[in-house]
Write a protein that holds these residues in place. Structure first.
Motif, mmCIF file in Angstrom:
data_model
loop_
_atom_site.group_PDB
_atom_site.id
_atom_site.type_symbol
_atom_site.label_atom_id
_atom_site.label_comp_id
_atom_site.label_asym_id
_atom_site.label_seq_id
_atom_site.Cartn_x
_atom_site.Cartn_y
_atom_site.Cartn_z
ATOM 1 N N ARG A 107 -4.174 -0.621 1.591
ATOM 2 C CA ARG A 107 -3.795 0.784 1.790
ATOM 3 C C ARG A 107 -2.337 0.888 2.224
ATOM 4 N NH1 ARG A 107 -5.133 4.986 -0.679
ATOM 5 N NH2 ARG A 107 -7.274 4.285 -0.576
ATOM 6 N N GLU A 108 -1.904 -0.053 3.073
ATOM 7 C CA GLU A 108 -0.509 -0.028 3.526
ATOM 8 C C GLU A 108 0.438 -0.245 2.337
ATOM 9 O OE1 GLU A 108 0.175 -2.514 6.909
ATOM 10 O OE2 GLU A 108 2.349 -2.291 6.771
ATOM 11 N N GLU A 109 0.067 -1.173 1.446
ATOM 12 C CA GLU A 109 0.917 -1.431 0.270
ATOM 13 C C GLU A 109 0.936 -0.227 -0.673
ATOM 14 O OE1 GLU A 109 0.557 -6.295 -0.123
ATOM 15 O OE2 GLU A 109 -1.023 -5.041 -0.963
ATOM 16 N N GLU A 110 -0.165 0.505 -0.679
ATOM 17 C CA GLU A 110 -0.227 1.697 -1.539
ATOM 18 C C GLU A 110 0.896 2.683 -1.174
ATOM 19 O OE1 GLU A 110 -2.432 1.651 -3.951
ATOM 20 O OE2 GLU A 110 -2.270 3.677 -4.723
ATOM 21 N N PHE A 111 1.285 2.668 0.100
ATOM 22 C CA PHE A 111 2.322 3.598 0.568
ATOM 23 C C PHE A 111 3.750 3.152 0.236
ATOM 24 C CE2 PHE A 111 -1.077 5.391 3.081
ATOM 25 C CZ PHE A 111 -0.688 6.688 3.342
ATOM 26 N N SER A 112 3.995 1.823 0.146
ATOM 27 C CA SER A 112 5.400 1.419 0.023
ATOM 28 C C SER A 112 5.674 0.407 -1.094
ATOM 29 C CB SER A 112 5.915 0.853 1.349
ATOM 30 O OG SER A 112 5.102 -0.213 1.774
ATOM 31 N N LEU A 113 4.713 -0.441 -1.434
ATOM 32 C CA LEU A 113 4.896 -1.329 -2.591
ATOM 33 C C LEU A 113 4.759 -0.497 -3.861
ATOM 34 C CD1 LEU A 113 5.047 -4.215 -3.867
ATOM 35 C CD2 LEU A 113 2.545 -4.261 -3.734
ATOM 36 N N LEU A 114 3.788 0.409 -3.835
ATOM 37 C CA LEU A 114 3.532 1.288 -4.976
ATOM 38 C C LEU A 114 4.219 2.626 -4.741
ATOM 39 C CD1 LEU A 114 0.146 -0.254 -5.312
ATOM 40 C CD2 LEU A 114 1.649 0.096 -7.278
ATOM 41 N N PRO A 115 4.378 3.410 -5.800
ATOM 42 C CA PRO A 115 5.238 4.583 -5.675
ATOM 43 C C PRO A 115 4.581 5.789 -5.007
ATOM 44 C CG PRO A 115 4.491 4.341 -7.921
ATOM 45 C CD PRO A 115 3.966 3.163 -7.178
#
Lengths: 162, 803
Positions: B288-296
């Motif tokens: 979920r954390e990556e959804e915010f910053s790794l992904l657009p």
């Protein structure tokens, strides 16, 4: 590794699990029950809601060793004899499903609610599913489905035409 | 296709049959990519940048490589591939420089997720931290660091987009209609203000996830949670210079998308890991954390609007300047800029218009498509601005809007003439205004104010949107009849929760005259099996695929009639059919069943004619063309869907806390194909709009670290946050080229929720909000400023505000 014995949807499973394995990963990986979803892994979204000894919990916040000797119910155990449960049927009838990723957790939270409060008010319903995020439906048709499942006939929405 | 619709005889279209895949989803049997495990599958993780901008001095992967169970390690040094939808500006893993917090710099694939996590943590990156450019307005300054010094060297779609090398401008879109300065000179009032909103996360409940297997001979299989399998395949092949025959993209159930899964994201990197690991399948699911910053995310926007109004209240000129914050990569943001630019005035006629829309690079997570494709953002400013204009000129805001809405004969910003069948924004406004009792409080509401000490306000806001798509966008449908007379529908349009499969099945059943139970649409999509559909985006699915479906039905029936004509010794004009058989009209007992025709008709002696019945339908947008790059003139709109929201809000004048008592939403959908799915879209979009309006948005520190990448710190609406009363209304002005008169409405419910609430708060407590989200503290701050309304208006030497 620890040996645990757990009853899931009425079936007994005996497995060796590492101490840090969550109940959610135990269900999904060890038992192949992928109906419970992982939306955050942090107890915030409710997509992994299951019943543990009849009480709804976030399966991502429970460790598998903690459920040793206990009963777990998941979405896979709700339909019986090829028929949707009352709650599932009401969700279907009221179009309370869109992408479906929150649906399993929603169904289990509502199951917990209706066992304890067979005639819930709207506030009861909202409180019961407050911990289940849904990004698609805006919750309204889910609330209508719960009213319907509890036998309330009022408050049925509908599209208006102008 | 309206000429084919006879509304009083429709059996399926307009009803609310069960959602096709509901039972699978309700029982946990529906399969998502998250649920999939393949034999020999490895798990991927990435090492991410903790800095917004830094030079990569070196990467040491030796400890990760030495970890038992690690099967592949990659850094940008090995991957010279760039991807990009319109401007090819993004390496699969950062090379040389990281451009945003959370960007991937290295990746690993290992036997288990735990090993992969440990390996990713063991990768050592030596960074030289550089000063980031974080604010998109700062990024436009002459001395701003360049996010992409090589912008001039990147491939880009030059027919549509204009990057400006040597600057941080990834694209500039222009629109020029009439003479805006002349219009301003003639205006009685000139009213100018600026509106802003931050980046926002889509929050699909299923985060981005992909499995890829790069097999012998460069054959690649991809399973991905995405909206557009053909776009993923085509862009993947472009990146790796592979023929389209070698890549197969499969999309099972998708756990929400909202534009965030419209393009290509994890797939190429996961495929490269598979190749490095000798062809074992590799899975990567974002946390979920990556959804915010790794992904657009969704782009932030600064929108400046200057409006010239004539003495009679008509808008005569408007200058609109948009500064879109792309973040580190252009992705969809350049196209959001373009589509918003040509729609920037909303459903109003503006005879003299000037739009400059810029996409600006910054060192932040990058922007992509998000439900509404820019319209949620710019309508926040536009509909707050229309409220301001009405207030300043002393006209009721509803009346002011009604006076200026697009009507038959009006000319849009791009020069398109509105017809009686384009849709009716005025009616949408009237419907919502009536529903909320606009303009006055009822006795009950006044009594409630007295009892609670709260203030009640009512606000409205209009909206419109056309699909943002290339003028040559197409879709196709293949219908295959089974030997029992049932029909399988193949389509490349994905089911992402919006109900595409159920609605298409209704269209097919309606056109064939079959029972719905005879129509099967597979929940999953496969580029090898399904015929081409451009993308599942832009609220265009039902219109394009629906039309293709109608044509496929006609093709299937024509082929069935051809064989039946031989069997029955009748010409097509003398035959008719029901859901079971084709018969001779004047001798109904002379009939042949579809089951007997489906795979070829066999006479009693075994001699046969015909063959398997397959119907093919293809549809391409009609009469559209690229807009002129200098003037923005041309016809770009497949259809315009108009709408409006009316809101009653209750505000606590002490704390600034507020609650929506009622919201009514109306959309001119042309034809409600599935009433309950439509209502689900309307309410779901409205609540997503409520989140954008009230609480969601990216918060950074001064170094560009994202501070709230979680549901605790970036709240989204829960069941507790619903308005007390929610109404959804369908206005049905038929679209002449829509299937059964329908037009798209998937994105629209999210648009203009925020300004309707802002306008209602203004009515309740008199405070002006120009930035969303409007948190309680923002309302409190606005209420406690003593600044008069005139401060918001640019003083002009030429006939200033009359107030």
């Amino acid at each position: 590794m620890m040996r645990i014995t757990v009853t899931v949807n009425g079936q007994v499973y005996e497995r060796d699990v590492p101490g840090h394995r969550t109940l959610l990963h135990f269900l999904r990986q060890d038992l192949g029950l992928t109906g419970s979803k992982e939306g955050c892994g942090a107890g915030e979204c409710g997509a992994c809601t299951v019943l543990l000894d009849g009480h709804s919990v976030n399966a991502c916040l429970v460790l598998a060793p903690e459920v040793d000797g206990r009963c777990v119910e998941t979405v896979e155990g709700q339909a019986k004899d090829g028929k949707l449960s009352t709650i599932q049927d009401a969700f279907n009838r009221n179009h309370a499903v869109q992408c479906g990723f929150c649906t399993s957790g929603m169904v289990m939270s509502v199951q917990d609610l209706l066992v304890r409060t067979p005639k819930p008010s709207d506030d009861d319903i909202k409180e019961a599913i407050e911990g289940n995020f849904c990004r698609c439906t805006g919750y309204l048709q889910i609330i209508e489905a719960v009213r319907d499942a509890s036998g309330r006939t009022e408050g049925k929405g509908g599209l208006k035409h102008a | 296709m309206l000429e084919d619709a006879t509304p009083d005889t429709l059996k399926h279209v307009g009803g609310s049959p069960d959602r096709i895949e509901a039972a699978a989803k309700l029982t946990g049997q529906a399969l998502y990519v998250s649920d999939m495990t393949l034999p020999g599958m490895l798990y991927a993780q990435v090492t991410k940048s903790p800095h917004a901008r830094a030079r990569i001095r070196g990467i040491n992967t030796s400890k990760a490589e030495a970890l038992p169970g690690v099967r592949a390690v990659l850094t940008g040094a090995e991957l010279e591939y760039r991807i990009g939808l319109y401007v090819v500006d993004k390496y699969l893993l950062a090379r040389g420089e990281v451009r945003h917090f959370g960007e991937a710099v290295a990746a690993v694939a290992a036997d288990t997720l735990e090993i992969a996590r440990r390996a990713a943590d063991l990768i050592e990156v030596d960074y030289e931290v550089l000063p980031p450019v974080l604010n998109h307005m700062d990024a436009l300054k002459d001395d701003a660091p360049l996010v992409h010094p090589d912008l001039g060297k990147y491939d880009h779609v030059s027919a549509v987009f204009t990057p400006i090398p040597g600057t941080n401008i990834a694209n500039q879109s222009k629109l020029r209609k009439g003479d805006v300065e002349k219009g301003f000179a003639e205006a009685e009032w000139l009213i100018e203000r600026e509106y802003t909103n931050p980046s926002v996360q889509h929050v699909p409940m299923e985060t981005h996830v992909a499995i890829a297997q790069w097999k012998m001979g460069d054959e690649v299989d991809i399973w991905t949670s995405c909206q557009s399998p053909f776009a993923v395949r085509n862009l993947f092949c472009y990146t790796f210079r592979l023929p389209l025959t070698q890549v197969r993209v499969m999309v099972p159930h998708v756990g929400g998308a909202f534009g965030g899964k419209a393009g290509i994201h994890l797939e190429p990197l996961v495929a490269c890991l598979s190749r490095k690991a000798g062809g074992r399948p590799v899975k990567f699911q974002a946390t979920r954390e990556e959804e915010f910053s790794l992904l657009p995310c969704r782009s932030a926007l600064t929108y400046r609007i200057k409006t010239g109004v004539a003495a009679d209240g008509k808008i005569i000129a408007q200058k609109m300047t948009m500064y879109w914050d792309a973040g580190a990569y252009a992705d969809y943001a350049v196209n959001v800029t373009r589509a918003s630019g040509y729609s920037a005035a909303g459903p109003y006629e503006v005879p003299n218009a000037w739009v400059d829309a810029y996409t600006v690079y910054t060192n932040k997570p990058y922007g992509t498509a998000y439900r509404g494709f820019g319209h949620v953002e710019f309508f926040w400013g536009l509909e707050r601005h229309m409220e301001l204009v009405a207030q300043v000129i002393g006209m009721d805001p509803l009346e002011f809007r009604r006076l200026n809405t697009l009507k038959p004969g009006s000319i849009t910003l791009t020069g398109e003439k509105i017809t009686p069948n384009t849709g009716n924004p005025t009616k949408c406004l009237d419907v919502v205004a009536e529903s909320i009792g606009y303009g006055a409080l009822t006795a009950e509401e006044t009594a409630r104010e007295k009892a609670t000490g709260c203030k009640i306000g009512k606000g409205i806001a209009a909206l419109h949107k056309a699909p943002a798509m290339p003028p040559f966008t197409s879709s196709s449908i293949v219908l295959k009849m089974n030997s029992d007379g049932t029909v399988v529908v193949n389509t490349g349009l994905t089911e992402i929760g919006q109900g595409a499969n159920t609605s298409l099945a209704q269209v097919v059943a309606e056109r064939l005259g079959f029972d719905l139970a005879k129509i099967r649409i597979s929940p999953d999509k496969d580029t090898d099996r399904d015929p081409y559909d451009w993308q599942t985006v832009a609220s265009k699915g039902l219109v394009l695929a629906g039309n293709a479906a109608i044509l496929a039905c006609d093709d299937l029936l024509a082929k069935a009639y051809e064989v039946a004509g031989q069997v029955l010794r009748a010409q097509p004009a003398d035959m008719d059919h029901d859901g079971e058989k084709i018969f001779v009209r004047h001798h109904r007992d002379r009939a042949v069943t579809f089951a007997a025709l489906a795979i070829g008709y066999a006479y009693p002696d075994g001699n046969a004619i015909g063959g398997p019945l397959i119907g093919v339908g293809r549809y391409i947008a009609q009469g559209l063309a690229n807009l002129d790059k200098e003037t923005g003139q041309g016809n770009c709109a497949l259809d315009w869907t108009f709408g409006a929201h009316g809101v009653i809000v209750e505000v606590d004048p002490e704390s600034g806390e507020y609650h929506v008592l009622k919201i009514c939403s109306a959309f001119d959908v042309g034809k409600a194909v599935h009433a309950e799915i439509l209502r689900g879209q309307a309410v779901g979009g409205m609540v997503q709009g409520l989140g954008t309006a009230c609480c969601e948005g990216y918060i950074y520190d001064e170094q560009g670290h994202l501070l709230n990448p979680s549901f605790t710190d970036n709240k989204i609406p829960t069941a507790r946050d619903l308005p007390d009363v929610i109404e959804s209304v369908a206005v049905e002005t038929p679209q002449l080229d829509g299937p059964f008169g329908a037009r798209g409405v998937g994105e629209h419910p999210m648009i203009s929720v925020a300004p309707a609430i802002g306008n209602a708060i203004l009515r309740a407590v008199g405070c002006e909000l120009t930035h969303m989200p409007m948190r309680a503290e923002d309302v409190w701050r606005a209420m406690n400023q003593a600044a008069p309304i005139d401060n918001w208006i640019t003083k002009t030497p030429n006939k200033s505000c009359k107030k």
